[in-house]
Design an enzyme around this catalytic site. Sequence first.
Site, PDB file in Angstrom:
ATOM      1  N   GLY A  31       0.805  -1.217   0.000  1.00 55.37           N
ATOM      2  CA  GLY A  31       0.000   0.000   0.000  1.00 55.37           C
ATOM      3  C   GLY A  31       0.837   1.265   0.000  1.00 55.37           C
ATOM      4  O   GLY A  31       2.036   1.235  -0.239  1.00 55.37           O
ATOM      5  N   HIS A  37       4.474   1.399  -7.991  1.00 60.22           N
ATOM      6  CA  HIS A  37       3.439   0.362  -7.902  1.00 60.22           C
ATOM      7  C   HIS A  37       2.521   0.405  -9.127  1.00 60.22           C
ATOM      8  O   HIS A  37       2.154  -0.629  -9.689  1.00 60.22           O
ATOM      9  CB  HIS A  37       2.568   0.575  -6.666  1.00 60.22           C
ATOM     10  CG  HIS A  37       3.291   0.555  -5.355  1.00 60.22           C
ATOM     11  ND1 HIS A  37       3.512   1.680  -4.609  1.00 60.22           N
ATOM     12  CD2 HIS A  37       3.835  -0.461  -4.651  1.00 60.22           C
ATOM     13  CE1 HIS A  37       4.145   1.372  -3.494  1.00 60.22           C
ATOM     14  NE2 HIS A  37       4.371   0.070  -3.492  1.00 60.22           N
TER      15      HIS A  37
HETATM   16  P1  AMP Z   1       6.070  -2.431  -1.490  1.00 56.75           P
HETATM   17  O1  AMP Z   1       4.696  -1.856  -1.380  1.00 56.75           O
HETATM   18  O2  AMP Z   1       7.151  -1.503  -1.091  1.00 56.75           O
HETATM   19  O3  AMP Z   1       6.172  -3.796  -0.847  1.00 56.75           O
HETATM   20  O4  AMP Z   1       6.314  -2.682  -3.040  1.00 56.75           O
HETATM   21  C1  AMP Z   1       5.441  -3.476  -3.804  1.00 56.75           C
HETATM   22  C2  AMP Z   1       6.065  -3.763  -5.142  1.00 56.75           C
HETATM   23  O5  AMP Z   1       6.327  -2.534  -5.818  1.00 56.75           O
HETATM   24  C3  AMP Z   1       7.407  -4.497  -5.018  1.00 56.75           C
HETATM   25  O6  AMP Z   1       7.489  -5.487  -6.028  1.00 56.75           O
HETATM   26  C4  AMP Z   1       8.397  -3.379  -5.235  1.00 56.75           C
HETATM   27  O7  AMP Z   1       9.631  -3.843  -5.767  1.00 56.75           O
HETATM   28  C5  AMP Z   1       7.664  -2.525  -6.255  1.00 56.75           C
HETATM   29  N1  AMP Z   1       8.204  -1.165  -6.248  1.00 56.75           N
HETATM   30  C6  AMP Z   1       8.402  -0.360  -5.178  1.00 56.75           C
HETATM   31  N2  AMP Z   1       8.996   0.804  -5.557  1.00 56.75           N
HETATM   32  C7  AMP Z   1       9.179   0.724  -6.899  1.00 56.75           C
HETATM   33  C8  AMP Z   1       9.746   1.594  -7.882  1.00 56.75           C
HETATM   34  N3  AMP Z   1      10.238   2.780  -7.560  1.00 56.75           N
HETATM   35  N4  AMP Z   1       9.781   1.170  -9.167  1.00 56.75           N
HETATM   36  C9  AMP Z   1       9.289  -0.047  -9.511  1.00 56.75           C
HETATM   37  N5  AMP Z   1       8.739  -0.912  -8.633  1.00 56.75           N
HETATM   38  C10 AMP Z   1       8.681  -0.540  -7.343  1.00 56.75           C
END
Ligand code: AMP
Length: 280
Positions: A31, A37
Amino acid sequence: MEQMILASGLDEFRTVRLLLDPPVGLVPTMGYLHEGHLSLIRAAKAKCKSVVVSIFVNPTQFGPNEDLAKYPRDLQHDLKLIEPLGVDLVWTPTVDVMYPNGFQTWVEVDTLTKRLEGEMRPGHFKGVTTVVAKLFNAVQPQKAYFGQKDAQQAAVIRRMTQDLNFPIEIVVCPTVREKDGLAMSSRNRYLEGEDRKAALVLFRALSAAKEVYEAGERNAEELRRKMKEVISAEPRAQMQYISCADYDTLEELETVKGKTLLSMAVLIGKTRLIDNFVLS
Ligand code: AMP
């Protein structure tokens, strides 16, 4: 589905899941969504008939001194961002659904999780692989989307998927950055004032190493040295690790050949940031 459906309980989730046409794409998140995301959701939408987004701040992947309690959350804002993207189902399981009373079954990837992030955050990947395996079991997607931003997480999930024979294609999408190069992260909101500027040191260090690589340098130690040099020049930055490693095994390299991951974790004040570049 005509309309985006929001489900929280497991039964409610399963009822809707049964109605989704394959291929189903899963985008797992914690989230507080940003463009990073959303880029995963768009990638899923482009290739899958149905898209499921999960939003769950997974307590077991946070260490005792980490930011679980203050991890940012704003479901209403997240739903507003997701709505226009044509997502079919948003699953927001509760902690009781993911970790029922008496929970004691874990999924753990071995050597790969001992390095880099794993060394700094013991138990972190055990929490990640357990929750992702549970999401895979519940959603049964044909494809699952992860960000290159969390490079080791992506490598660990690829390994787990192969090792457990999940019939799922793992798609890793490029890191989305702010205009100035800072990799987008839900934790960037902790960066205030001078810290926000200082946070650019990760991108600067990676860019400097990449430049040296592109000029022909193949000695991995030289690339690590270059990154260290740039980070030490920033007084607000405290380096936790820097790495020049094989893209899949994350073993530190002597000589760069094949797909290579430059990665680092740096504290800017109290905020811990990670970033990476892929050399291929
Ligand atoms: P999180 O909500 O931080 O657990 O992230 C969920 C997904 O979004 C994970 O697969 C992360 O690697 C991806 N994600 C987070 N930040 C980025 C970004 N800046 N660029 C691409 N994917 C991202």
